[in-house]
Enzyme design. Structure first.
Site, PDB file in Angstrom:
ATOM      1  N   LYS A 221       0.780  -1.165  -0.098  1.00 27.44           N
ATOM      2  CA  LYS A 221      -0.179   0.040  -0.051  1.00 27.44           C
ATOM      3  C   LYS A 221       0.772   1.110  -0.084  1.00 27.44           C
ATOM      4  O   LYS A 221       2.262   1.184   0.158  1.00 27.44           O
ATOM      5  CB  LYS A 221      -1.067   0.062   1.085  1.00 27.44           C
ATOM      6  CG  LYS A 221      -2.198  -0.954   1.160  1.00 27.44           C
ATOM      7  CD  LYS A 221      -3.048  -0.853   2.221  1.00 27.44           C
ATOM      8  CE  LYS A 221      -4.307  -1.623   1.935  1.00 27.44           C
ATOM      9  NZ  LYS A 221      -5.226  -1.435   3.099  1.00 27.44           N
ATOM     10  N   ARG A 255      -3.232 -10.193   5.435  1.00 30.31           N
ATOM     11  CA  ARG A 255      -3.842 -10.125   4.229  1.00 30.31           C
ATOM     12  C   ARG A 255      -2.784  -9.500   3.304  1.00 30.31           C
ATOM     13  O   ARG A 255      -2.331  -8.357   3.299  1.00 30.31           O
ATOM     14  CB  ARG A 255      -5.074  -9.548   4.037  1.00 30.31           C
ATOM     15  CG  ARG A 255      -5.733  -9.467   2.565  1.00 30.31           C
ATOM     16  CD  ARG A 255      -7.039  -8.592   2.803  1.00 30.31           C
ATOM     17  NE  ARG A 255      -7.853  -8.520   1.457  1.00 30.31           N
ATOM     18  CZ  ARG A 255      -7.550  -7.664   0.779  1.00 30.31           C
ATOM     19  NH1 ARG A 255      -6.630  -6.709   0.541  1.00 30.31           N
ATOM     20  NH2 ARG A 255      -8.381  -7.696  -0.549  1.00 30.31           N
TER      21      ARG A 255
END
Length: 275
Positions: A221, A255
């Site tokens: 991210k 995740r």
């Protein structure tokens, strides 16, 4: 801590990995990468062999400013993938990344093991009722607004306290509907600035007060690659570093896009006896 996936108890006291499979054309890292059955099967097989316990399928990109996708289009993308993967890997635990109750119900009927909802029911008031009906494990994430508006909603009185209050309210509501298998996700990158993301990570251990397993999704991210001044493609090393920090602070599920490296993080932190 255990969750029940289609009759199989999965112990989350030992951290697990959730591999990401995006079947969208516009996801921030792997959008459009898996366009045919062979590429999907190959990627999922690799993640399972590398050690993934769950495979999370997303058909609606939740990146900031993501395009709207209709329910019909989301179903059209998801259901064939569920059928394909269950035919190829009958024991697979499929998670569906959706905030819509219709997608949730159809996915569960077709064999999904758990639901990953970025809105914790805020974007569909029927979601909790569907989860209660089918009694599948439910991942509730912290977010404000929608993927289109969330980055304009980053003002908090007290970031950690406000998020904990949010989860307290949501968990109480879920329990009132007899939903018991709940996993919380602090929502890195969702309605949070770069600095706020790192404050959440720094204080991640405080989320243990919910007495629920914690899922952390920070894979590649912008909170990583903005610090490193590169891009998502070159953010694996940063992801590994931050996943290790998350495990030390109590994460139960990682995740990720890169399963092998996440499994290695778990092995190292176990050796440190920090979980």
């Amino acid at each position: 801590m255990t969750i029940n996936c289609k009759g199989n108890l999965i112990n989350l006291d030992s951290p697990k990995v959730m591999g990401i499979l995006n079947v969208t054309p516009d996801s921030f890292f792997d959008g459009g990468s898996y366009k045919n059955e062979a590429s999907i099967i190959n990627q999922v097989e690799k993640m399972l062999v590398d050690g993934a316990t769950f495979i999370d399928i997303g058909a609606y990109s939740s990146r900031p400013g993501a395009d709207f996708v209709s329910e019909d289009e989301e179903l059209k993308r998801i259901i064939p993938i569920i059928k394909l993967l269950l035919n190829e890997f009958p024991e697979i635990n499929i998670s569906i990344d959706t905030f819509r109750s219709k997608i949730t119900e159809e996915s569960i009927i077709h064999g999904t093991s758990l639901i990953n909802d970025i809105s914790a029911g805020n974007l569909d008031n029927k979601m909790f009722d569907i989860i209660a009906k089918y009694q599948v494990p439910y991942i509730m994430m912290h977010m404000r607004g929608t993927p289109q508006t969330m980055q304009q909603q980053t003002n908090y009185d007290n970031l950690i306290v406000d998020i904990l209050k949010y989860f307290s309210k949501k968990i109480t509501e879920a329990h009132s509907k007899k939903i018991n298998d709940i996993i919380i996700d602090p929502g890195f990158g969702f309605a949070k600035t770069l600095e706020q993301n790192y404050e959440v990570m720094q204080k991640l251990n405080l989320f243990k007060t919910t007495k629920k397993p914690i899922l952390v999704g920070i894979s590649r991210k912008s909170m990583i690659y903005k610090i490193l001044e590169n891009d998502a493609k070159n953010a694996l090393n940063g992801t590994t570093s931050l996943n290790t920090a998350a495990l030390i602070k109590g994460a139960n599920i990682l995740r990720v896009h890169d399963v092998k490296e996440a499994i290695e993080c778990i092995k190292i932190t176990k050796q440190l006896k920090v979980n």
